[in-house]
Design an enzyme around this catalytic site. Structure first.
Site, PDB file in Angstrom:
ATOM      1  N   GLY A 126       0.376  -1.051   0.516  1.00  0.00           N
ATOM      2  CA  GLY A 126      -0.324   0.182  -0.397  1.00  0.00           C
ATOM      3  C   GLY A 126       0.857   1.568  -0.060  1.00  0.00           C
ATOM      4  N   SER A 131       3.742  -2.955  -5.356  1.00  0.00           N
ATOM      5  CA  SER A 131       3.860  -4.366  -5.061  1.00  0.00           C
ATOM      6  C   SER A 131       2.753  -4.889  -5.967  1.00  0.00           C
ATOM      7  CB  SER A 131       3.767  -3.953  -3.468  1.00  0.00           C
ATOM      8  OG  SER A 131       1.941  -3.924  -2.956  1.00  0.00           O
ATOM      9  N   SER A 132       1.228  -4.983  -6.277  1.00  0.00           N
ATOM     10  CA  SER A 132       0.430  -6.197  -6.612  1.00  0.00           C
ATOM     11  C   SER A 132       0.963  -5.572  -8.046  1.00  0.00           C
ATOM     12  CB  SER A 132      -0.805  -5.278  -6.994  1.00  0.00           C
ATOM     13  OG  SER A 132      -1.254  -4.176  -7.492  1.00  0.00           O
ATOM     14  N   ASP A 176       2.882   1.088 -14.470  1.00  0.00           N
ATOM     15  CA  ASP A 176       3.594   0.587 -13.457  1.00  0.00           C
ATOM     16  C   ASP A 176       4.174  -1.083 -14.245  1.00  0.00           C
ATOM     17  OD1 ASP A 176       2.740   2.795 -11.987  1.00  0.00           O
ATOM     18  OD2 ASP A 176       1.118   1.177 -10.619  1.00  0.00           O
ATOM     19  N   TYR A 226      -9.501   7.709  -8.378  1.00  0.00           N
ATOM     20  CA  TYR A 226      -8.568   7.592  -9.327  1.00  0.00           C
ATOM     21  C   TYR A 226      -9.423   7.528 -10.371  1.00  0.00           C
ATOM     22  CZ  TYR A 226      -4.782   5.531 -12.708  1.00  0.00           C
ATOM     23  OH  TYR A 226      -4.020   4.973 -13.169  1.00  0.00           O
TER      24      TYR A 226
HETATM   25  C1  GLA Z   1      -0.924   4.517 -10.478  1.00  0.00           C
HETATM   26  C2  GLA Z   1      -1.550   3.584 -11.675  1.00  0.00           C
HETATM   27  C3  GLA Z   1      -0.210   3.603 -12.726  1.00  0.00           C
HETATM   28  C4  GLA Z   1      -0.876   5.543 -12.746  1.00  0.00           C
HETATM   29  C5  GLA Z   1      -0.293   6.223 -12.115  1.00  0.00           C
HETATM   30  C6  GLA Z   1      -0.292   7.730 -11.145  1.00  0.00           C
HETATM   31  O1  GLA Z   1       0.612   3.167 -10.074  1.00  0.00           O
HETATM   32  O2  GLA Z   1      -1.036   2.086 -11.729  1.00  0.00           O
HETATM   33  O3  GLA Z   1      -1.299   3.884 -13.925  1.00  0.00           O
HETATM   34  O4  GLA Z   1      -1.940   5.952 -13.249  1.00  0.00           O
HETATM   35  O5  GLA Z   1      -0.954   5.423 -10.454  1.00  0.00           O
HETATM   36  O6  GLA Z   1       0.260   8.606 -12.364  1.00  0.00           O
END
Ligand code: GLA
Length: 394
Positions: A126, A131-132, A176, A226
């Site tokens: 978190g 990590s996921s 990510d 988000y």
């Molecule tokens: C999270 C999401 C990414 C990106 C960032 C914000 O990490 O998994 O895809 O949108 O937020 O930059």
């Protein structure tokens, strides 16, 4: 990964699943830190993340039946499934991350037999260091390798993102998973998210180090906020496409230059939407400027870009929070700090600062103390090295 740790984990694996250690394969996938380009990936723009040396390890052994055993050093829950029973189940908790990926790969082409898995991770959960995504990319890589299927790192990133979007239900972008799949030691990845073209750029920071600060603030409401930001950006594209002249073919907010956006921003009318879009357009330009500065060895200006990025995320995109702001503001007052910002989705999680090596100790002490005094929380700090993307260790 340290040899001693691998040996320890193999011992644990044999305790759990029997047999001997000789036929255990070991894989590793990193976490990631984003240096600049936040909330840009799902807007089709440029991001600039790097893989870390901390991450997730997977010990893996084939079975002769179709059973999947999943255990983790970080969680008490162990899970047993078969290849024909891979549906999402809330009770399966952490194991839904590998299961989602296994399920997609099995749909693509039946996996030939079951396997035993033991995960070990040292990315704080978190914390916004992915990590996921690390578990998902790791699982995909290990299975493709074991099945002798083609290993295309970009495809792995896309598959891991699909698992997160559809199986877990989080509408994240590609950043990510991509950084974890395509990361390279001492390089950051400049990724253009609309077509996945990328460049591994040497991160030559001389006597400066990246220091990650974990606020240890729980990221409550992060998923809904988000998705709300994503929705606002998509709505902005739709309005611009239908109402601004000359933008009939606009696909992504990040396709707009700063000058173009200034001309059409009034069309959006809604002041909040205007600020969201402005962040995207300006942050996207900042990424390109930052990479240019880094290539020129101008770390001072690169640091300033990081700080401007934070201010924009705080004021225009509104995904920061008090804890992140306190940590960033304090960081910027320590001598030898060139820039600081929140990293990742926001609403808690981590900051990243560029700190002169002679001031790192002082940095950790001052920022740690002030942060604790002002928020009541205990921050944690890691001097981070940039590591490789997912790989087989042995
Ligand atoms: C999270 C999401 C990414 C990106 C960032 C914000 O990490 O998994 O895809 O949108 O937020 O930059």
């Amino acid at each position: 990964m340290e040899v001693k740790l691998i040996e320890q984990l193999k011992g644990r694996f044999v305790e759990l699943y029997g047999g001997n250690a000789a036929d255990i394969a070991v894989y590793h996938a990193p976490g990631r830190v984003n240096l600049i380009g936040e909330h840009i990936d799902y807007n089709g723009g440029y991001v600039f993340p790097a893989a870390l040396t901390i991450g997730t390890a997977l010990l893996f052994r084939r079975r002769t039946d179709d059973v999947l055993n999943m255990a983790s050093e970080g969680f008490a829950l162990t899970v047993q499934k078969s290849l024909s029973d891979l549906n999402y189940q809330a009770a399966d908790d952490w194991s839904n991350f590998p299961k989602g990926v296994i399920s997609l790969l099995n749909d693509e082409q039946a996996i030939s037999s079951g396997f035993d898995m033991l995960f070990y991770g040292n990315i704080p959960n978190g914390s916004g260091l992915s990590s996921s995504a690390s578990i998902e990319v790791l699982t995909a890589y290990a299975i493709l390798d074991q099945e002798n299927r083609e290993i295309d790192r970009t495809q792995i990133a896309l598959l891991a993102q699909q698992a997160e979007n559809e199986y877990i239900g989080v509408k994240c972008g590609i950043m990510d998973q991509f950084a974890i799949a395509q990361g390279k030691k001492d390089h950051a990845v400049l990724l253009r998210c609309n077509d996945l073209n990328y460049d591994q750029v040497p991160f030559e920071s001389g006597s400066y180090q990246l220091v990650i600060g974990n606020t240890n603030k729980r990221r409550e409401l992060a998923h809904s906020a988000y998705n709300e930001r994503r929705g606002q950006c998509e709505a902005a594209v739709e309005i611009l496409r239908t109402e601004a002249s000359g933008l009939e073919n606009l696909k992504w907010l990040a396709d707009l230059s700063e000058a173009q956006y200034s001309e059409v921003s009034h069309v959006l009318e809604d002041e909040v939407m205007q600020r969201r879009a402005r962040h995207v357009v300006e942050e996207n330009a900042r990424v390109l400027r930052s990479v240019e500065l880094l290539r020129q060895g101008n770390l001072e200006e690169f640091g300033k870009m990081m700080t401007l990025s934070h201010e924009s995320l705080r004021d225009l995109y509104e995904v920061s929070c008090r804890e992140l702001d306190v940590m960033v503001d304090t960081a910027l007052q320590v001598p030898g700090v060139l820039g600081a910002r929140m990293t990742g989705a926001g609403f808690g999680g981590c900051t990243v600062s560029l700190v002169h090596e002679d001031h790192v100790e002082e940095f950790i002490r001052i920022v740690g103390d002030t942060y604790n005094r002002e928020t009541g929380l205990t921050g944690e700090f890691y001097v981070s090295k940039i590591g490789d993307g997912v790989r087989r260790v042995e």
